[in-house]
Design a protein around this motif. Structure first.
Motif, PDB file in Angstrom:
ATOM      1  N   UNK A   2       0.652  -0.987   0.269  1.00 27.93           N
ATOM      2  CA  UNK A   2       0.314   0.274   0.190  1.00 27.93           C
ATOM      3  C   UNK A   2       0.877   1.225  -0.171  1.00 27.93           C
ATOM      4  N   UNK A   3       1.858   1.272   0.229  1.00 26.94           N
ATOM      5  CA  UNK A   3       2.873   2.594   0.151  1.00 26.94           C
ATOM      6  C   UNK A   3       3.276   2.932  -1.411  1.00 26.94           C
ATOM      7  N   UNK A   4       3.699   1.922  -2.287  1.00 29.39           N
ATOM      8  CA  UNK A   4       3.450   1.835  -3.981  1.00 29.39           C
ATOM      9  C   UNK A   4       2.327   2.082  -4.466  1.00 29.39           C
ATOM     10  N   UNK A   5       1.278   2.175  -3.662  1.00 29.17           N
ATOM     11  CA  UNK A   5      -0.486   1.783  -4.827  1.00 29.17           C
ATOM     12  C   UNK A   5      -0.598   3.757  -4.873  1.00 29.17           C
ATOM     13  N   UNK A   6      -1.474   3.902  -5.576  1.00 29.33           N
ATOM     14  CA  UNK A   6      -1.689   5.902  -5.454  1.00 29.33           C
ATOM     15  C   UNK A   6      -3.323   5.135  -5.635  1.00 29.33           C
ATOM     16  N   UNK A   7      -3.511   6.323  -4.470  1.00 25.78           N
ATOM     17  CA  UNK A   7      -5.367   6.490  -4.828  1.00 25.78           C
ATOM     18  C   UNK A   7      -5.642   5.984  -5.454  1.00 25.78           C
ATOM     19  N   UNK A   8      -5.422   6.620  -6.808  1.00 27.33           N
ATOM     20  CA  UNK A   8      -6.094   7.310  -7.949  1.00 27.33           C
ATOM     21  C   UNK A   8      -6.481   5.454  -8.567  1.00 27.33           C
ATOM     22  N   UNK A   9      -5.871   4.648  -8.283  1.00 30.67           N
ATOM     23  CA  UNK A   9      -5.843   3.135  -8.507  1.00 30.67           C
ATOM     24  C   UNK A   9      -7.524   2.502  -7.296  1.00 30.67           C
ATOM     25  N   UNK A  10      -7.692   3.171  -6.961  1.00 32.75           N
ATOM     26  CA  UNK A  10      -8.709   2.409  -6.466  1.00 32.75           C
ATOM     27  C   UNK A  10      -9.965   3.602  -5.094  1.00 32.75           C
ATOM     28  N   UNK A  11      -9.962   4.286  -5.728  1.00 32.63           N
ATOM     29  CA  UNK A  11     -10.685   5.481  -5.793  1.00 32.63           C
ATOM     30  C   UNK A  11     -12.400   5.235  -6.581  1.00 32.63           C
ATOM     31  N   UNK A  12     -13.157   6.103  -6.236  1.00 28.05           N
ATOM     32  CA  UNK A  12     -14.146   6.769  -6.837  1.00 28.05           C
ATOM     33  C   UNK A  12     -13.912   7.304  -7.827  1.00 28.05           C
ATOM     34  N   UNK A  13     -14.455   7.318  -9.391  1.00 33.09           N
ATOM     35  CA  UNK A  13     -14.055   8.134 -10.119  1.00 33.09           C
ATOM     36  C   UNK A  13     -15.256   9.699 -10.201  1.00 33.09           C
ATOM     37  N   UNK A  14     -14.423  10.394 -10.879  1.00 33.28           N
ATOM     38  CA  UNK A  14     -15.575  11.488 -12.216  1.00 33.28           C
ATOM     39  C   UNK A  14     -16.379  10.109 -13.424  1.00 33.28           C
ATOM     40  N   UNK A  15     -16.946  10.487 -13.552  1.00 32.81           N
ATOM     41  CA  UNK A  15     -17.932  10.810 -13.556  1.00 32.81           C
ATOM     42  C   UNK A  15     -19.209  10.172 -12.319  1.00 32.81           C
ATOM     43  N   UNK A  16     -18.175   9.161 -11.793  1.00 35.08           N
ATOM     44  CA  UNK A  16     -19.428   8.238 -11.053  1.00 35.08           C
ATOM     45  C   UNK A  16     -19.307   8.553  -9.691  1.00 35.08           C
ATOM     46  N   UNK A  17     -19.048   9.680  -9.483  1.00 33.57           N
ATOM     47  CA  UNK A  17     -19.292  10.427  -8.231  1.00 33.57           C
ATOM     48  C   UNK A  17     -20.144  10.646  -8.021  1.00 33.57           C
ATOM     49  N   UNK A  18     -21.390  11.358  -6.812  1.00 26.80           N
ATOM     50  CA  UNK A  18     -22.338  12.058  -6.370  1.00 26.80           C
ATOM     51  C   UNK A  18     -22.073  12.658  -5.904  1.00 26.80           C
ATOM     52  N   UNK A  19     -22.494  14.204  -5.843  1.00 36.55           N
ATOM     53  CA  UNK A  19     -22.587  14.668  -5.379  1.00 36.55           C
ATOM     54  C   UNK A  19     -23.745  16.256  -5.472  1.00 36.55           C
ATOM     55  N   UNK A  20     -23.380  17.251  -3.923  1.00 36.17           N
ATOM     56  CA  UNK A  20     -24.710  17.676  -4.084  1.00 36.17           C
ATOM     57  C   UNK A  20     -23.412  19.703  -4.019  1.00 36.17           C
ATOM     58  N   UNK A  21     -24.290  20.433  -3.912  1.00 35.27           N
ATOM     59  CA  UNK A  21     -24.001  21.450  -4.825  1.00 35.27           C
ATOM     60  C   UNK A  21     -25.024  22.562  -2.940  1.00 35.27           C
ATOM     61  N   UNK A  22     -24.346  23.778  -2.931  1.00 35.74           N
ATOM     62  CA  UNK A  22     -24.554  24.594  -2.004  1.00 35.74           C
ATOM     63  C   UNK A  22     -25.930  25.067  -1.539  1.00 35.74           C
ATOM     64  N   UNK A  23     -26.713  24.946  -2.736  1.00 38.18           N
ATOM     65  CA  UNK A  23     -28.361  25.834  -3.348  1.00 38.18           C
ATOM     66  C   UNK A  23     -28.681  24.503  -2.245  1.00 38.18           C
ATOM     67  N   UNK A  24     -28.925  23.173  -3.147  1.00 37.89           N
ATOM     68  CA  UNK A  24     -29.235  22.007  -2.073  1.00 37.89           C
ATOM     69  C   UNK A  24     -29.800  21.834  -0.888  1.00 37.89           C
ATOM     70  N   UNK A  25     -30.253  21.140  -0.683  1.00 39.22           N
ATOM     71  CA  UNK A  25     -30.664  20.989   0.580  1.00 39.22           C
ATOM     72  C   UNK A  25     -30.232  19.653   1.321  1.00 39.22           C
ATOM     73  N   UNK A  26     -30.681  19.961   2.765  1.00 40.81           N
ATOM     74  CA  UNK A  26     -29.517  18.787   3.454  1.00 40.81           C
ATOM     75  C   UNK A  26     -30.132  17.737   3.327  1.00 40.81           C
ATOM     76  N   UNK A  27     -31.715  18.200   3.159  1.00 39.52           N
ATOM     77  CA  UNK A  27     -32.879  16.698   2.737  1.00 39.52           C
ATOM     78  C   UNK A  27     -32.388  15.945   1.440  1.00 39.52           C
ATOM     79  N   UNK A  28     -31.967  17.154   0.589  1.00 38.99           N
ATOM     80  CA  UNK A  28     -31.290  16.150  -0.911  1.00 38.99           C
ATOM     81  C   UNK A  28     -30.813  15.378  -0.382  1.00 38.99           C
ATOM     82  N   UNK A  29     -29.119  15.935   0.880  1.00 41.67           N
ATOM     83  CA  UNK A  29     -27.985  15.324   0.469  1.00 41.67           C
ATOM     84  C   UNK A  29     -28.008  14.192   1.248  1.00 41.67           C
TER      85      UNK A  29
END
Lengths: 203, 203
Positions: free
Chosen positions: B129-156
Motif C-alpha cells: 500500500x506504500x506503492x499504490x496511488x489512491x487513484x487506483x482504488x478511488x471512485x472516479x468522476x463522473x461516477x461520483x454523487x455530489x451536492x451543491x450549496x443551494x441544494x437542501x440538507x434533505x437532498x443531501x
C-alpha cells in the motif's frame, strides 16, 4: 391578535381581566378565548387564568423528534464471537455491508464493538490478521456506549455525536446469577439516523 | 371546532356559506374566522373562499427539514492528490479523523472519492500500500454523487441513503476552457446529518 398579546404580557390573567382591558363583555370574549385555547395558542388553567401556550415551530419539531423511540427505528445488528479473527471480521463486514460489528459471548451477551476504523488500523500494519482475534482490538464493556429500546432516537443520535462513534448497540439488560448482562437486540447507526431524517423530510 | 370541520368538508367555502350552515350572521362569524386564519388553521383565498390549512407537526417538520440548505450545514472536506499512496491516505484519514477523503487534481478540481471501506479492502490484501496511488482504488468522476450549496440538507441525506455512500462532496461547478470542473467547497456526511438531527431535537 390583541388577546394573545395581553395574555403574553400579563399571564396568568383571568377572562374578566382580559375583558376589562379590551372594554368588552366576558360573553363577547368567550368564543375567541375558546378558539385560541382549542388551537393550542392559549392554555386555560382553572382558578388561575390564561397562559400563552403557543408553541413555535422549533419546539414543536423538537418535541416530534424526541417522541421517536429507538424501538421504532433500530436496525438489525451483525454479531460475531470473540474468537473470530480480524480477517474473518473484515470479510463479515464486507459480506454484510455494515460499518460496525458487535462482539458477543457464548451466551449472546454483548462484550465488545469493532468498527471499520479499528479494523483498518490493524489491517494497515504488518500483523497477521488471520491469527489475531477481534477480542484484541475491540472496544470492551464497560467502555461501550449503548442505548435501550425505550430511549429516543434523539438520545441515540446525541450519544453517537458526543461519543464520536458510528453505531450504538441497542441492548436489553438481563440479570443472570446476580450479574447484569446485555443482550444485543438491535443497533442505531449514523445510517439509521440519516434514513430517519430523510423519512421525516418526506413528511 | 365546528367551523374547521365545515371548512375541511366543503373547501373551498365562502364565509356566507359557513354562516348559513351554522345559522349565524356573517358578522358573528367574522372574529372566529379571522382568528382561525391568523392562527394558520384556515387559509383565506380572495374570491375563492376558505381552505383548511392546519398543518400537522409532520408536514411542518418536513417543511423545516427541506428548508435547511447544504450551505448551512456543510463541513470542512479533507482533500488529497491523486498520487498520494494508499498508505499515506490511511494515515491522513486517521490524523484528520474523517471517514472519507476527496481526491483533487493539481488545479483543485474534484476527480475522485476514497472511503474507509475502499481503504480497508486494499489494506487487507497483500498489496504494497506504500506503492499504490489512491487513484487506483478511488471512485472516479463522473461516477461520483455530489451536492451543491443551494441544494437542501434533505437532498443531501436522500442522496447518501439512495446511493449508499458515507459522504458527499459539496461542489461548485466552474467552466474552464469549455470544460466544467467541480471545485470541492465542503462535504456533507452521515455525521453532518446526525449532528443536524441532534440540533433540531434540541429545539
Amino acid at each position: 391578535m390583541m388577546i394573545v398579546d395581553i395574555v403574553k404580557k400579563h399571564e396568568p390573567i383571568t377572562s374578566e381581566e382580559i375583558a376589562a382591558k379590551l372594554n368588552i363583555t366576558r360573553a363577547a370574549l368567550r368564543p375567541d378565548l375558546s378558539i385560541l385555547t382549542m388551537a393550542g395558542i392559549l392554555e386555560a388553567r382553572p382558578r388561575v387564568g390564561y397562559f400563552y401556550a403557543g408553541k413555535n415551530t422549533k419546539s414543536l419539531l423538537a418535541e416530534k423528534i424526541r417522541s421517536i423511540k429507538v424501538s421504532d427505528i433500530k436496525a438489525v445488528p451483525v454479531v460475531i464471537k470473540e474468537e473470530t479473527s480480524v480477517y474473518d471480521a473484515i470479510v463479515t463486514l464486507f459480506l454484510e455491508d455494515v460499518g460496525t460489528l458487535f462482539v458477543v459471548q457464548e451466551d449472546g451477551s454483548l462484550c465488545g464493538v469493532v468498527s471499520r476504523k479499528d479494523l483498518l488500523k490493524i489491517a494497515m500494519g504488518n500483523a497477521d490478521i488471520r491469527q489475531i482475534p477481534v477480542s484484541v482490538i475491540m472496544t470492551r464493556m464497560p467502555n461501550l456506549v449503548t442505548v435501550t429500546m425505550e430511549e429516543s432516537a434523539f438520545d441515540a443520535a446525541r450519544k453517537i455525536v458526543e461519543h464520536q462513534v458510528d453505531a450504538l448497540p441497542v441492548v436489553k439488560p438481563e440479570e443472570f446469577e446476580g450479574k447484569v448482562k446485555y443482550k444485543v437486540v438491535g443497533k442505531v447507526t449514523k445510517t439509521t439516523i440519516t434514513r430517519l431524517f430523510v423519512e421525516l423530510g418526506r413528511g
